[in-house]
Write a protein that holds these residues in place. Structure first.
Motif, PDB file in Angstrom:
ATOM      1  N   GLY A   1       0.778  -1.230   0.000  1.00 42.66           N
ATOM      2  CA  GLY A   1       0.000   0.000   0.000  1.00 42.66           C
ATOM      3  C   GLY A   1       0.810   1.279   0.000  1.00 42.66           C
ATOM      4  N   PHE A   2       2.109   1.217  -0.316  1.00 47.16           N
ATOM      5  CA  PHE A   2       2.927   2.428  -0.330  1.00 47.16           C
ATOM      6  C   PHE A   2       3.008   2.996  -1.742  1.00 47.16           C
ATOM      7  CE2 PHE A   2       4.383   0.177   3.453  1.00 47.16           C
ATOM      8  CZ  PHE A   2       4.215   1.186   4.401  1.00 47.16           C
ATOM      9  N   ILE A   3       2.960   4.310  -1.836  1.00 50.37           N
ATOM     10  CA  ILE A   3       2.903   4.999  -3.121  1.00 50.37           C
ATOM     11  C   ILE A   3       4.300   5.124  -3.721  1.00 50.37           C
ATOM     12  CG2 ILE A   3       2.317   7.168  -4.263  1.00 50.37           C
ATOM     13  CD1 ILE A   3       0.228   7.634  -2.048  1.00 50.37           C
ATOM     14  N   LEU A   4       4.431   4.645  -4.958  1.00 52.13           N
ATOM     15  CA  LEU A   4       5.670   4.840  -5.709  1.00 52.13           C
ATOM     16  C   LEU A   4       5.545   5.979  -6.710  1.00 52.13           C
ATOM     17  CD1 LEU A   4       5.649   1.627  -4.902  1.00 52.13           C
ATOM     18  CD2 LEU A   4       7.607   1.558  -6.448  1.00 52.13           C
TER      19      LEU A   4
ATOM     20  N   SER B   1      -9.505  -6.692  -1.300  1.00 51.94           N
ATOM     21  CA  SER B   1      -8.348  -6.517  -2.181  1.00 51.94           C
ATOM     22  C   SER B   1      -7.069  -6.376  -1.358  1.00 51.94           C
ATOM     23  CB  SER B   1      -8.531  -5.280  -3.065  1.00 51.94           C
ATOM     24  OG  SER B   1      -9.645  -5.433  -3.906  1.00 51.94           O
ATOM     25  N   PHE B   2      -7.196  -5.735  -0.216  1.00 50.92           N
ATOM     26  CA  PHE B   2      -6.099  -5.642   0.745  1.00 50.92           C
ATOM     27  C   PHE B   2      -6.624  -6.162   2.088  1.00 50.92           C
ATOM     28  CE2 PHE B   2      -4.101  -3.017  -2.337  1.00 50.92           C
ATOM     29  CZ  PHE B   2      -2.749  -2.940  -2.008  1.00 50.92           C
ATOM     30  N   LYS B   3      -5.732  -6.640   2.902  1.00 47.67           N
ATOM     31  CA  LYS B   3      -6.130  -7.026   4.253  1.00 47.67           C
ATOM     32  C   LYS B   3      -5.226  -6.356   5.278  1.00 47.67           C
ATOM     33  CE  LYS B   3      -3.680 -11.474   3.996  1.00 47.67           C
ATOM     34  NZ  LYS B   3      -3.832 -12.940   4.094  1.00 47.67           N
ATOM     35  N   ARG B   4      -5.844  -6.037   6.386  1.00 48.96           N
ATOM     36  CA  ARG B   4      -5.135  -5.408   7.494  1.00 48.96           C
ATOM     37  C   ARG B   4      -4.601  -6.503   8.413  1.00 48.96           C
ATOM     38  NH1 ARG B   4      -6.396  -0.458  10.474  1.00 48.96           N
ATOM     39  NH2 ARG B   4      -8.191  -0.265   9.073  1.00 48.96           N
ATOM     40  N   ILE B   5      -3.349  -6.386   8.818  1.00 47.12           N
ATOM     41  CA  ILE B   5      -2.732  -7.330   9.749  1.00 47.12           C
ATOM     42  C   ILE B   5      -2.303  -6.549  10.987  1.00 47.12           C
ATOM     43  CG2 ILE B   5      -0.798  -8.907  10.138  1.00 47.12           C
ATOM     44  CD1 ILE B   5      -0.854  -9.510   7.132  1.00 47.12           C
TER      45      ILE B   5
ATOM     46  N   VAL C   1      -1.402  -5.808   3.365  1.00 47.35           N
ATOM     47  CA  VAL C   1      -0.852  -6.637   2.299  1.00 47.35           C
ATOM     48  C   VAL C   1      -1.964  -6.946   1.303  1.00 47.35           C
ATOM     49  CG1 VAL C   1      -1.266  -8.818   3.530  1.00 47.35           C
ATOM     50  CG2 VAL C   1       0.536  -8.696   1.810  1.00 47.35           C
ATOM     51  N   SER C   2      -1.622  -6.972   0.023  1.00 41.08           N
ATOM     52  CA  SER C   2      -2.618  -7.217  -1.021  1.00 41.08           C
ATOM     53  C   SER C   2      -2.977  -8.696  -1.081  1.00 41.08           C
ATOM     54  CB  SER C   2      -2.080  -6.760  -2.383  1.00 41.08           C
ATOM     55  OG  SER C   2      -0.949  -7.540  -2.737  1.00 41.08           O
ATOM     56  N   GLU C   3      -4.191  -8.960  -1.556  1.00 46.67           N
ATOM     57  CA  GLU C   3      -4.641 -10.336  -1.760  1.00 46.67           C
ATOM     58  C   GLU C   3      -4.179 -10.775  -3.143  1.00 46.67           C
ATOM     59  OE1 GLU C   3      -5.541 -13.806  -1.616  1.00 46.67           O
ATOM     60  OE2 GLU C   3      -6.193 -12.743   0.205  1.00 46.67           O
ATOM     61  N   ARG C   4      -3.332 -11.803  -3.190  1.00 47.05           N
ATOM     62  CA  ARG C   4      -2.700 -12.190  -4.458  1.00 47.05           C
ATOM     63  C   ARG C   4      -3.691 -12.636  -5.522  1.00 47.05           C
ATOM     64  NH1 ARG C   4       2.879 -15.601  -3.289  1.00 47.05           N
ATOM     65  NH2 ARG C   4       4.172 -13.806  -2.722  1.00 47.05           N
ATOM     66  N   THR C   5      -4.793 -13.224  -5.107  1.00 44.11           N
ATOM     67  CA  THR C   5      -5.734 -13.788  -6.090  1.00 44.11           C
ATOM     68  C   THR C   5      -6.553 -12.721  -6.795  1.00 44.11           C
ATOM     69  OG1 THR C   5      -7.390 -14.100  -4.350  1.00 44.11           O
ATOM     70  CG2 THR C   5      -5.906 -15.949  -4.808  1.00 44.11           C
ATOM     71  N   ILE C   6      -6.599 -11.514  -6.262  1.00 46.62           N
ATOM     72  CA  ILE C   6      -7.394 -10.440  -6.863  1.00 46.62           C
ATOM     73  C   ILE C   6      -6.490  -9.594  -7.749  1.00 46.62           C
ATOM     74  CG2 ILE C   6      -8.803  -8.402  -6.416  1.00 46.62           C
ATOM     75  CD1 ILE C   6      -9.709  -9.727  -3.826  1.00 46.62           C
TER      76      ILE C   6
END
Length: 1060
Positions: free
Chosen positions: A832-835, A863-867, A946-951
């Motif tokens: 989730g960091f901006i490049l 699409s993303f999950k919080r840990i 972290v992003s969900e790889r399957t999406i």
């Protein structure tokens, strides 16, 4: 089913028509919803992904390196690592290393005791010794000061490049002691014979660092000799006798109840002295001790009411907690000591039966200004005839009216009596009890080697403690015994003490404020459960504390990149004890590629040829060859040591044959990439804008190759891949960050990131891209290497903006572009960091801080999950009340003047009569309260994403206050990146930003109490010397002892220290 679909479509169509009509009618109020075509965003993402992967693959040489390893696929043997066998082997290696250190200490013990016995005390002895503060100091006329002769000091890299004298030791004497006191001079004189042993020990084991003798008289002899510098006040407060390691070696574990008199007669400076006495006693207690504090007048007042009737472990956190509560004590009423003694004896007896305490020595510390009785009936009931609880009495004040009763109580119960008249007297008088507790160990002639937790920084007669000898064992020495290449990319080894405290662990952070590198107050008492916090039931910790051998598995969330990113994986833990020490060793191996190792084979000749190329380097902190064993090897680089070992020129070198064989293999396989990089650099048409600056690779054996496509002076990031850039090089704890992250990426794809700055604003101007090289195409394949490039951020962003202007229309007109004011385009990574952002200042920020509504929707949609992560080693800013008076009493000079002032007050009887002492003293005790911001240890909770790889792609609409905000997120092929295009005409100010800021975990009083009461499992030290029938109980401070020369003992000690 088709009918349902038709219904849905029809409804959708009606809704669309209705919405359009409705919107047209209210256009001035609401504004239209921005439609972002997914197909266009997919086109942009595909164009950028293809372009940037082509650049990354081309300049890194990833396909060439993958091909070269594939060519050797049939010639290598893949093995699954046997974790239990590995941890047992490592424990054996550590056991041997620790044994060598303890033998050095035992030689010092024997030499010191022998020297003492041969020495006859001479009260008139004049002896010029090397005083560590005065050496090389001259007076105004250029002459050396007394005790300050010339002492040659030479910088030595083995001792952190400090100027030292490896031929001689020197002596430090605390500022508050006379450096020519007969006891000091005699002790320094006979201990001079230790110089020969110090040097001999260092010759036998060149990996030794500091060796020392801490005398019971207060002086500290240190080898190699080094100059000590006073603080800004000209003071050196260091006194070896009140250091934790000295006390731990001198005494056995103990349970202590401290009784403090808070009756009315203790008002004023007496209560201040009493509090300081309690604080000094707490300083002498260690992690193997247990304590409680009771204040008494006509009633009992537990300083911490939550711990009524029990004792608590004397760790740093608990001692600090009690110190804070000491400030709440005030004097009033009548002192009823009998009630306090009954409570103390009952508490010690009941606590002893629980089996939770030290199960060794027990003591009651009584701090009072007098006792009207001897309370022999209480002692007869609880303590006689065995006298298992020692009584130590501290008489506060100058009056001696009740001194005899306190003396009798101490002498009748194998304790010690002392009188404390001023604040300046406190420390020296408190230390007396340690000599009493050391008697049984001395008489038993026990020389137990005591091992302490990690730090940054005995003969026979009637029981005289000579002192403590010791040596430091650097943590890096432990790490050298650990073959990092066997543990895999995410694997690590760690060790803990009998109390569960960490000795070494890659997640241990003993320092804070990176630029200043300050030591955390609690750095030496971080529990294993605070870093392996996913083990909520302490299964792993308790098994290791109990010195078991076994295996444990759990899912873990390991943070990388300054804690901003998280890797979720399953670890298998293997553990066993290190014999001859109180330590246990653990090894963590990550599931999948982390459990496998492979062996390649090449000839020594071809391996050496390719290893000696100028672009090759090896991990500095890995031990390919042990160059510390012999002085002539210390200046050798690891590459030089390997070459001389393989050519037979240095038969005394001890090297890791297996590791060297594998590094030779990696050197041969990776050698062609050097020519490949060179050809790219020489081709003038390539990289004409110099956007790609560096190409690099690393292998599982710590071998690195680096190629610059620009001159060194033109590098945007000058620190990259240097010793200053710890995260991105191989070190004793971990593989480089780019290697670790690439290993968790889908094979064949690149992971891109912007290096995080340590400052609040991320000012990085480069992008790093890396990919993993696997031997096989399945999860069981070891990741044999990683390659990558570093490019200018401006170059990377330009490629993105170029791709985002493409469109599929035949006429070349694009319906939508990232240049449009109506949309915002971002490039973010999988955390989730901006490049890339149209606002360059947002580069490096977390996307949720900039587009909180969109990030919130992405989390909701999956699409993303919080840990959620926890940091139990955090430092939080807190506002603490402070007063000038409090600080003045702790300062030794102000304390001295306060004591003089109090004595003057005592001499003026009418002031006492009218209780004006408090008035006279009021300027010292008045609290001019002010707030002071400080950093204090705390626990925090914070999120990672972290992003969900399957999406791969998602579209969405967000209902805002008066509009709908649309967005599209599309994964960039073969990368960890996502393009996010957001409607810029609908504002969602009502939805707050999402930040990664840590939140301090606040514990309410009830929870604090539970935490205090809950004692984690610990293992007691194996030796206990609580009592001895031959003790001379008459040496108790109140009655003159016998004049016969007493027996003595020197106690051995080994410290494990952080030397990183």
């Amino acid at each position: 089913m088709p009918e349902h679909l038709n219904l849905l479509r029809a409804f959708g169509g009606v809704f669309f028509i209705f919405w359009t009509a409705f919107n047209t009618a209210l256009v001035d109020v609401v504004g239209s919803e921005q439609q972002i075509p997914l197909s266009v965003v997919k086109l942009w993402a595909s164009a950028f992904g293809g372009e940037i992967k082509s650049i990354a693959a081309k300049y890194s040489g990833s396909q060439l390196l993958q091909k070269k390893y594939k060519e050797y696929e049939k010639d290598v043997a893949i093995e699954e690592i046997d974790g239990l066998q590995l941890v047992k082997k490592l424990a054996k290696n550590m056991e041997e290393m620790f044994h060598k250190k303890s033998e050095a200490v035992r030689r010092l013990v024997e030499a010191a005791e022998d020297a003492y016995l041969k020495h006859e005390f001479d009260a008139d002895l004049q002896y010029e010794y090397f005083n560590a503060v005065l050496i090389n100091e001259r007076d105004e006329e250029g002459n050396y000061l007394e005790l300050g002769k010339e002492f040659i000091l030479v910088p030595n890299d083995h001792f952190n490049n400090l100027p030292v004298n490896i031929s001689l030791s020197d002596v430090q004497v605390p500022t508050n002691m006379y450096n020519k006191d007969p006891a000091i001079v005699n002790g320094v004189y006979w201990s001079e014979s230790l110089n020969k042993v110090f040097v001999d020990n260092f010759d036998r084991d060149p990996s030794l660092i500091w060796q020392y003798f801490g005398s019971a008289k207060g002086f500290f002899r240190q080898y190699p000799g080094i100059k000590w510098e006073p603080d800004e006040n000209g003071v050196i407060a260091f006194d070896c006798r009140n250091r934790k390691w000295y006390i731990q070696a001198a005494t056995s574990p103990k349970d202590v109840v401290i009784l403090v008199d808070v009756s009315g007669s203790m008002k004023g400076l007496r209560l201040t002295i009493a509090k300081q006495t309690v604080s000094s006693i707490l300083d002498t207690l260690g992690d193997d001790d247990f304590f409680n504090i009771i204040a008494y007048n006509e009633e009992l007042h537990y300083v911490e009411p939550c711990l009524n009737g029990t004792l608590v472990q004397a760790d740093r956190a608990n001692k600090e907690h009690f110190r804070e509560h000491l400030d709440k004590l005030f004097a009033k009423g009548i002192g009823m000591l009998d009630i306090a003694l009954n409570e103390a004896f009952n508490m010690l007896n009941e606590f002893n039966h629980t089996g939770q305490g030290s199960i060794c020595s027990q003591a009651i510390m009584l701090i009072t200004d007098g006792a009207v009785d001897t309370y022999d009936t209480i002692f007869a009931k609880y303590n006689w005839p065995d006298r298992k609880v020692r009584i130590f009495t501290y008489l506060i004040g100058r009056e001696a009216a009740f001194a005899d009763n306190l003396k009798w109580m101490a002498c009748a119960n194998k304790g010690f009596f002392t009188q404390i008249s001023t604040l300046a007297d406190v420390q020296e008088n408190v230390m007396e009890y340690l000599h009493v507790l050391s008697r049984p160990k001395v008489i038993d002639q026990e020389h137990d080697v005591v091992w302490t937790e990690a730090y940054i920084d005995s003969t026979r007669s009637k029981g005289i403690l000579l002192g403590v000898v010791g040596t430091d064992v650097p943590v890096k020495e432990l790490l050298k015994t650990i073959p990092k290449y066997k543990l895999g990319i995410h694997g690590y080894a760690f060790a803990i003490t009998n109390n569960g405290y960490i000795l070494t662990h890659p997640e241990l952070r003993p320092l804070y404020e990176e630029g200043k590198k300050r030591r955390k107050p609690n750095y030496s008492s971080v529990d294993l459960s605070e870093v392996e916090w996913e083990d909520r039931d302490d299964v792993l910790r308790n098994a290791m504390v109990n010195r078991k051998t076994g295996k444990f598995s759990m899912e873990v969330k390991k943070t990388v990149d300054k804690g901003k990113r998280v890797l979720v994986m399953t670890n298998d833990y293997y553990y066993t004890d290190i014999k001859g020490t109180p330590f246990s060793l653990g090894v963590a191996l990550s599931r999948g590629h982390g459990k496998y190792f492979f062996r390649g084979n090449v000839t020594v000749e071809e391996g050496l040829h390719d290893l000696e190329h100028p672009d090759v380097s090896l991990a500095d902190e890995w031990s390919y060859c042990n160059t510390d064993l012999h002085p002539e090897h210390r200046q050798m680089s690891q590459l030089e040591a390997i070459r001389r070992y393989l050519t037979g020129k240095e038969p005394l070198l001890q090297c890791d044959k297996e590791l060297i064989q594998e590094v030779l293999f990696d050197a041969v396989v990776s050698a062609p990439i050097e020519a490949y990089w060179t050809s790219l650099a020489l081709n003038k048409s390539e990289n004409s804008d110099k956007g790609v600056e560096v190409a690099f690779l690393g292998t599982r054996t710590g071998l690195s190759r680096i190629n610059l496509f620009v001159g060194p002076e033109q590098l945007t990031n000058q620190d990259f891949l240097t010793a200053e850039d710890k995260e991105n090089i191989f070190n004793a704890d971990h593989f480089p960050l780019w290697y670790r992250r690439a290993a968790e990426q889908i094979p064949g794809s690149f992971v891109y990131s912007i290096p995080f700055s340590t400052e609040t604003a991320n000012k990085s101007n480069v992008v790093t891209a890396s990919t993993a090289i696997q031997l096989l195409d399945d999860r069981k394949s070891p990741v044999v290497a990683a390659v990558g490039i570093q490019m200018k951020l401006e170059f990377f962003q330009r490629k993105f903006w170029t791709a985002s202007r493409q469109c599929a229309s035949l006429d070349g007109r694009c319906a939508i572009s990232c240049d449009d004011e109506a949309i915002n385009c971002y490039l973010i990574d999988n955390n989730g960091f901006i490049l890339v952002s149209e606002d360059y200042g947002q580069t490096g920020y977390f996307f949720g801080e900039v587009e909180g509504a969109v990030m919130n929707k992405l989390l909701t949609m999956g699409s993303f999950k919080r840990i959620t992560l926890y940091d139990y080693q955090a430092m939080c800013r807190t506002n603490k009340e402070s007063s000038d008076s409090a600080h003045s009493l702790l300062d030794p000079y102000n304390a001295f003047f306060a004591a003089i002032k109090w004595i003057m007050t005592e001499l003026v009887l009418f002031l006492v009569e009218f209780n004006l002492c408090s008035w006279w003293h009021s300027d010292l005790t008045a609290k001019a309260q002010r707030l002071k911001q400080t950093l204090e240890p705390c626990d925090t909770e914070y999120p990672a994403f972290v992003s969900e790889r399957t999406i791969k792609e998602t579209t969405g609409n967000i209902a805002c206050d008066d509009c709908f905000k649309s967005f599209v997120i599309q994964q960039i092929p073969s990368s960890n990146l996502f393009m996010v295009v957001v409607d810029n005409e609908c504002f969602c100010d009502s939805i707050p930003p999402i930040t990664m800021a840590p939140i301090e975990i606040r514990y309410n009083e009830s929870l604090k109490c539970e935490r205090l009461k809950s004692q984690k499992i610990r293992r007691r030290p194996e030796s206990c010397h609580g009592f001895h029938p031959e003790e001379n109980a008459r040496e108790c401070g109140g009655v003159s002892g016998l004049s016969a020369k007493p027996p003595l003992v020197l106690l051995p000690l080994l410290l494990t220290i952080f030397s990183r």
